[in-house]
Design an enzyme around this catalytic site. Sequence first.
Site, mmCIF file in Angstrom:
data_model
loop_
_atom_site.group_PDB
_atom_site.id
_atom_site.type_symbol
_atom_site.label_atom_id
_atom_site.label_comp_id
_atom_site.label_asym_id
_atom_site.label_seq_id
_atom_site.Cartn_x
_atom_site.Cartn_y
_atom_site.Cartn_z
ATOM 1 N N THR A 169 0.853 -1.182 0.000
ATOM 2 C CA THR A 169 0.000 0.000 0.000
ATOM 3 C C THR A 169 0.893 1.237 0.000
ATOM 4 O OG1 THR A 169 -1.785 -1.096 1.182
ATOM 5 C CG2 THR A 169 -1.617 1.278 1.469
ATOM 6 N N ARG A 186 -14.209 -7.271 0.040
ATOM 7 C CA ARG A 186 -13.455 -6.757 1.192
ATOM 8 C C ARG A 186 -12.901 -5.357 0.930
ATOM 9 N NH1 ARG A 186 -7.848 -5.012 2.262
ATOM 10 N NH2 ARG A 186 -7.431 -5.438 4.462
ATOM 11 N N VAL A 187 -13.080 -4.487 1.902
ATOM 12 C CA VAL A 187 -12.490 -3.154 1.878
ATOM 13 C C VAL A 187 -11.664 -2.994 3.146
ATOM 14 C CG1 VAL A 187 -12.947 -0.674 1.920
ATOM 15 C CG2 VAL A 187 -14.372 -2.181 0.511
ATOM 16 N N GLY A 188 -10.424 -2.559 3.003
ATOM 17 C CA GLY A 188 -9.551 -2.384 4.156
ATOM 18 C C GLY A 188 -9.597 -0.968 4.705
ATOM 19 N N ASP A 189 -8.525 -0.573 5.371
ATOM 20 C CA ASP A 189 -8.497 0.736 6.026
ATOM 21 C C ASP A 189 -8.168 1.884 5.080
ATOM 22 O OD1 ASP A 189 -5.830 -0.374 5.859
ATOM 23 O OD2 ASP A 189 -5.163 1.287 7.113
ATOM 24 N N THR A 233 -0.451 1.724 6.753
ATOM 25 C CA THR A 233 -0.216 0.572 5.891
ATOM 26 C C THR A 233 -0.090 -0.679 6.752
ATOM 27 O OG1 THR A 233 1.366 -0.483 4.386
ATOM 28 C CG2 THR A 233 2.257 1.139 5.897
ATOM 29 N N GLY A 234 -0.600 -1.796 6.264
ATOM 30 C CA GLY A 234 -0.482 -3.027 7.037
ATOM 31 C C GLY A 234 -1.766 -3.831 7.001
ATOM 32 N N GLY A 256 -5.151 -4.052 7.460
ATOM 33 C CA GLY A 256 -6.127 -2.994 7.592
ATOM 34 C C GLY A 256 -7.200 -3.214 8.634
#
Length: 311
Positions: A179, A207-210, A230-231, A233
């Site tokens: 990211t 799926r949606v992350g941070d 980053t990481g 999420g």
Amino acid sequence: MGNYAIAIHGGAGRLMTGVLTPEQEKAFNDKLSEALQAGYTILTNNGNSLDAVEAAVRVLEDSPLFNAGKGSVFNCEGKNEMDASIMNGKNLKAGAIAAVHTIRNPVTCARAVMEKSSHVLLAGAGAEQFAKECGIEIVDPSYFYDEERYQHWVATKDMEGASWAGDTYIAKPEKKLGTVGCVALDSAGNLAAATSTGGVNNKKFGRVGDSPLIGAGCYADNKTCAVSCTGEGEYFIRQAIAYDISALMEYKGFTVSQAATEGIKKVAQLGGEGGLIAIDNQGNIAVPFNTSSMFRGWINSQGEKFTGIFR
């Protein structure tokens, strides 16, 4: 003319020293430097922080080295699916997009959502229709295809839990794609942050992350700081880490370094891995991470510059 500075990241993960060849390491550092310079040139010419973070992230999105834009990984359907966000610390306006497949530079569309709509987050086909109406560059999905990324997906799509740990492949930990994000302070004292990602390899179920979530993977407030995460999420979402760092500064008087370190500590306490970049309204920069590597760099108004990958 006040202080100004810019910091970027290209993902945190489990990359170990010695895995990259000297040529590979140089390629990553060169691209980080190019992205930094794109944003820094704007700042040195009295440009604003929003322009700087967008310019820097676009450079990283256009590179296959990182998991954003051109280098995005494949989801469970074998498609590239991207998210991005941006935030203006001056007025707390923000824009984001999620689950898009054809927008060449997601960060630019996120900015358009912020500036040309009454919304904050647009997703999927709606976000792509909005991008077309705004004249933002649309590309065929084949633009995002990368053979190495695709072969990794083919090799892992039937494996249980074959996604990522932080931003690093579990199945092939030597392969690093991350990211991307940028934070900046301009000479007028305005902060901005942006984050862009291709998400998780083999991700399922929309799926949606941070990264596109304001307050989780991206946040900026002139009173305190600008943050890009980053990481893994899910851990950043559960504790609203980007906003939490700002809150620790505003309500507890933490420095940006103290607050950023506390943010990563909270992620770790839940079992998560990752990192972040943060900059305060005086130009102080923090880049904590609890992984073995994080692609990162910064330049300040004194011309001091750093790029690095490992601890």
